[in-house]
Design a protein around this motif. Structure first.
Motif, PDB file in Angstrom:
ATOM      1  N   LEU A 125       0.832  -1.209   0.000  1.00  0.00           N
ATOM      2  CA  LEU A 125       0.000   0.000   0.000  1.00  0.00           C
ATOM      3  C   LEU A 125       0.864   1.255   0.000  1.00  0.00           C
ATOM      4  CD1 LEU A 125      -3.001  -0.535   2.461  1.00  0.00           C
ATOM      5  CD2 LEU A 125      -3.048  -0.309  -0.018  1.00  0.00           C
ATOM      6  N   ARG A 174       3.399   5.758  -5.752  1.00  0.00           N
ATOM      7  CA  ARG A 174       3.383   5.598  -7.209  1.00  0.00           C
ATOM      8  C   ARG A 174       4.584   4.825  -7.747  1.00  0.00           C
ATOM      9  NH1 ARG A 174      -0.744   8.831  -8.726  1.00  0.00           N
ATOM     10  NH2 ARG A 174      -1.110  10.704  -7.537  1.00  0.00           N
ATOM     11  N   ALA A 197       2.723   1.632  -3.360  1.00  0.00           N
ATOM     12  CA  ALA A 197       1.782   1.994  -4.422  1.00  0.00           C
ATOM     13  C   ALA A 197       1.319   3.438  -4.256  1.00  0.00           C
ATOM     14  CB  ALA A 197       0.584   1.048  -4.430  1.00  0.00           C
ATOM     15  N   PHE A 198       1.148   3.847  -2.998  1.00  0.00           N
ATOM     16  CA  PHE A 198       0.744   5.228  -2.721  1.00  0.00           C
ATOM     17  C   PHE A 198       1.825   6.193  -3.201  1.00  0.00           C
ATOM     18  CE2 PHE A 198      -0.332   8.955  -0.176  1.00  0.00           C
ATOM     19  CZ  PHE A 198      -1.705   8.988  -0.366  1.00  0.00           C
TER      20      PHE A 198
END
Lengths: 244, 102
Positions: free
Chosen positions: B74, B80, B77-78
């Motif tokens: 998470l 990017r 991915a946050f």
């Protein structure tokens, strides 16, 4: 509006690049499939053939359990249909992503590789989806899928249990990498994803509904939440391109 | 096994391919309906989210190591990061967590 490169070679290379993490994740999952297929009495060739011709995870695991239980051919067809029905929705979404004049054989080629992961990297390409991108991604991902199956069926335990366990989250990590960045840009996607997660948890633990098979669960959640999101937060025009 | 394995495999492959091929070959025009377009826009995110949670928590030998992988994924991915980085980060987190847990 960003658009994908038009050169097929560039698209093909992009496909390979995006396909590598998929192939790595597939290696772990298909390795487990190979082990299970061999232990349910299939030959290495048969196990590998299933992976080459099917390229599904849940569908294949369900398939070998039908074979092991000597289920009827009709049951096999029914099980495959229900578990893999979500690919129909993905295929419909991709039909809007390819060039309208794309010839049928290229459409069939893209269709062969509609998996959760390949669909994920394809649908987030800016602009129109190039079949060369699909070719690259499918080639490398299917190679990983087939190789893992072969190794699993052939040689059982080469990987340590710790490594197999760690690789178990690879595919989910990819899903998270596909969902989170667009959800940061678009609150509606974040809301839809959150609804999906809550409903998925409900269907996993709540009495009665927890008995629904995982394939059917995914279809129900996808349809219900996407309809709900489409009604609550309709997408205007170009926004639907999914570009970042 | 009473039935022919190759017929089973043929049925599996055929049904799965038809499901994947029909919409892509039959829907040739741009769908104009704002509702259907919106619906298809949300499909991938909804499907992938529903497939990830809660399944990820049962993908490893321990629910705690899986949670470590989930959280690291998470965060990456946050920020990017790309697919490979996020997937590898999650795997490494599980591996490290399990070296303490198991």
């Amino acid at each position: 509006m960003p658009s994908s490169p038009s050169d097929p070679l560039v698209n093909f290379k992009d496909g390979i690049r995006d396909g590598i993490p998929i192939a790595l994740g597939y290696l772990a999952v298909s390795f487990a499939f190979g082990i299970q297929a061999a232990s349910s009495g299939l030959s290495v060739f048969q196990a590998t053939l299933i992976s080459l011709t099917n390229v599904t995870s849940a569908g294949q695991f369900a398939g070998i359990s039908v074979i092991a239980a000597a289920g009827s051919y009709l049951e096999m067809a029914g099980v495959q249909m229900v578990i893999n029905l979500r690919y129909m929705l993905m295929s419909a979404a991709l039909s809007q992503k390819v060039a309208p004049d794309l010839p049928t054989y290229k459409r069939l080629g893209i269709a062969f590789g509609v998996t959760d992961e390949i669909f994920g990297v394809s649908i987030v390409r800016p602009g129109i989806l190039s079949p060369a991108f699909s070719a690259g991604a499918i080639l490398i991902a299917v190679a990983g899928w087939v190789l893992g199956t072969f190794l699993g069926a052939f040689s059982g335990e080469i990987l340590s249990a710790a490594l197999i366990s760690a690789l178990g989250v690879a595919l989910y990590g990819m899903f998270i990498a596909i969902v989170v960045p667009p959800a940061r840009n678009d609150r509606n996607i974040a809301a839809a994803a959150l609804m999906a997660v809550l409903m998925s948890a409900l269907f996993t633990y709540a009495p009665v509904v927890k008995d629904i098979s995982s394939g059917t669960r995914i279809i129900i959640i996808t349809v219900v939440v996407s309809v709900f999101a489409a009604l609550l937060f309709p997408v205007k025009g170009e926004e639907a391109e999914n570009g970042e | 096994m009473g039935n022919n394995v190759y017929i089973y495999i043929l049925i599996m492959a055929l049904v799965t391919f038809l499901i994947r091929a029909l919409p892509l070959t039959l829907i040739r025009k741009e769908i104009k309906s704002p509702f259907v377009r919106s619906f298809l826009y949300y499909v991938p995110y909804v499907t992938l989210s529903a497939m990830t949670v809660p399944a990820i928590f049962y993908a490893t030998r321990s629910i705690y190591s899986a949670a470590a992988g989930f959280i690291v994924a998470l965060i990456l991915a946050f920020m990017r990061r790309g697919l490979l980085t996020v997937a590898a980060g999650a795997c490494i987190a599980v591996f490290i967590a399990e070296s303490f847990l198991v």
